[in-house]
Write an enzyme that holds these catalytic residues in place. Structure first.
Site, PDB file in Angstrom:
ATOM      1  N   ASN A  73       0.840  -1.194   0.000  1.00 25.08           N
ATOM      2  CA  ASN A  73       0.000   0.000   0.000  1.00 25.08           C
ATOM      3  C   ASN A  73       0.878   1.247   0.000  1.00 25.08           C
ATOM      4  O   ASN A  73       1.850   1.329   0.744  1.00 25.08           O
ATOM      5  CB  ASN A  73      -0.923   0.000   1.223  1.00 25.08           C
ATOM      6  N   GLY A 108      -4.822   3.102   1.635  1.00 25.17           N
ATOM      7  CA  GLY A 108      -5.010   2.812   3.058  1.00 25.17           C
ATOM      8  C   GLY A 108      -3.720   2.515   3.795  1.00 25.17           C
ATOM      9  O   GLY A 108      -3.729   1.785   4.795  1.00 25.17           O
ATOM     10  N   GLN A 109      -2.597   3.085   3.332  1.00 19.75           N
ATOM     11  CA  GLN A 109      -1.335   2.851   4.046  1.00 19.75           C
ATOM     12  C   GLN A 109      -1.426   3.449   5.443  1.00 19.75           C
ATOM     13  O   GLN A 109      -1.622   4.661   5.588  1.00 19.75           O
ATOM     14  CB  GLN A 109      -0.152   3.461   3.283  1.00 19.75           C
ATOM     15  N   HIS A 113       6.417  -1.613   3.629  1.00 16.57           N
ATOM     16  CA  HIS A 113       6.201  -3.006   4.018  1.00 16.57           C
ATOM     17  C   HIS A 113       5.449  -3.731   2.927  1.00 16.57           C
ATOM     18  O   HIS A 113       4.541  -3.187   2.308  1.00 16.57           O
ATOM     19  CB  HIS A 113       5.457  -3.119   5.356  1.00 16.57           C
TER      20      HIS A 113
HETATM   21  P1  AMP Z   1      -0.809  -0.873   5.848  1.00 11.90           P
HETATM   22  O1  AMP Z   1      -2.282  -0.608   5.988  1.00 11.90           O
HETATM   23  O2  AMP Z   1      -0.429  -1.395   4.491  1.00 11.90           O
HETATM   24  O3  AMP Z   1       0.029   0.318   6.270  1.00 11.90           O
HETATM   25  O4  AMP Z   1      -0.486  -2.074   6.832  1.00 11.90           O
HETATM   26  C1  AMP Z   1      -0.040  -1.905   8.139  1.00 11.90           C
HETATM   27  C2  AMP Z   1      -0.117  -3.267   8.781  1.00 11.90           C
HETATM   28  O5  AMP Z   1       0.652  -3.267   9.960  1.00 11.90           O
HETATM   29  C3  AMP Z   1      -1.531  -3.692   9.163  1.00 11.90           C
HETATM   30  O6  AMP Z   1      -1.883  -4.893   8.474  1.00 11.90           O
HETATM   31  C4  AMP Z   1      -1.436  -3.898  10.669  1.00 11.90           C
HETATM   32  O7  AMP Z   1      -2.220  -4.967  11.127  1.00 11.90           O
HETATM   33  C5  AMP Z   1       0.053  -4.147  10.869  1.00 11.90           C
HETATM   34  N1  AMP Z   1       0.586  -3.840  12.188  1.00 11.90           N
HETATM   35  C6  AMP Z   1       0.397  -2.730  12.922  1.00 11.90           C
HETATM   36  N2  AMP Z   1       1.103  -2.792  14.066  1.00 11.90           N
HETATM   37  C7  AMP Z   1       1.774  -3.970  14.047  1.00 11.90           C
HETATM   38  C8  AMP Z   1       2.671  -4.619  14.948  1.00 11.90           C
HETATM   39  N3  AMP Z   1       3.049  -4.069  16.129  1.00 11.90           N
HETATM   40  N4  AMP Z   1       3.142  -5.851  14.618  1.00 11.90           N
HETATM   41  C9  AMP Z   1       2.768  -6.426  13.455  1.00 11.90           C
HETATM   42  N5  AMP Z   1       1.938  -5.860  12.562  1.00 11.90           N
HETATM   43  C10 AMP Z   1       1.444  -4.648  12.854  1.00 11.90           C
END
Ligand code: AMP
Ligand code: ZN
Length: 114
Positions: free
Chosen positions: A87, A93-94, A100
């Site tokens: 994203n 929706g980032q 990542h």
């Molecule tokens: P995005 O919406 O692409 O920015 O994805 C962010 C992702 O990070 C989401 O799927 C969250 O569930 C994940 N996330 C947030 N905090 C943590 C954490 N402490 N450990 C692992 N995943 C996380």
């Protein structure tokens, strides 16, 4: 970038169970899994998003894809398949501003994505 959540995971200030790690990449389970396999693959260096990558980061992108290949083998989804999602920005929706790759597997995925 100590306020960055994923930089804090890289520095082990926040615990995450590393499924893969090398000198430039780390991968760990997403806390809110959207599939039986939902792993986040991140560069250890802080890069905010795809649009923040420069030509000097080419080897970093290569390392991330190498990590994805290793994870797919390790997690047994090499043949069954997987989806990679990156994203970038508000419309996608980032939520975390540290590059990542979502590695999703273990079920069928629809197309077009939601
Ligand atoms: P995005 O919406 O692409 O920015 O994805 C962010 C992702 O990070 C989401 O799927 C969250 O569930 C994940 N996330 C947030 N905090 C943590 C954490 N402490 N450990 C692992 N995943 C996380
Ligand atoms: Zn960061």
């Amino acid at each position: 970038m100590s306020a960055c959540l994923f930089c804090r995971i890289v520095k082990k200030e926040i615990p995450a169970n590393a499924l893969y790690e090398d000198e430039s990449v780390i991968a760990f389970n997403d806390v809110n899994p959207q599939a039986p396999v939902h792993v986040l693959v991140i560069p250890k260096e802080h890069v905010a998003r795809v649009m923040a990558l420069s030509s000097e980061d080419l080897s970093l992108v290569s390392s991330i894809h190498r990590a994805v290949q290793e994870l797919a083998k390790k997690l047994g989804v090499r043949e069954s398949g997987f989806r990679l999602v990156v994203n970038n920005g508000p419309d996608a929706g980032q939520a975390v501003d540290h590059l990542h790759y979502h590695l999703l597997a273990g079920r069928k995925f629809g197309w077009p994505p939601g």
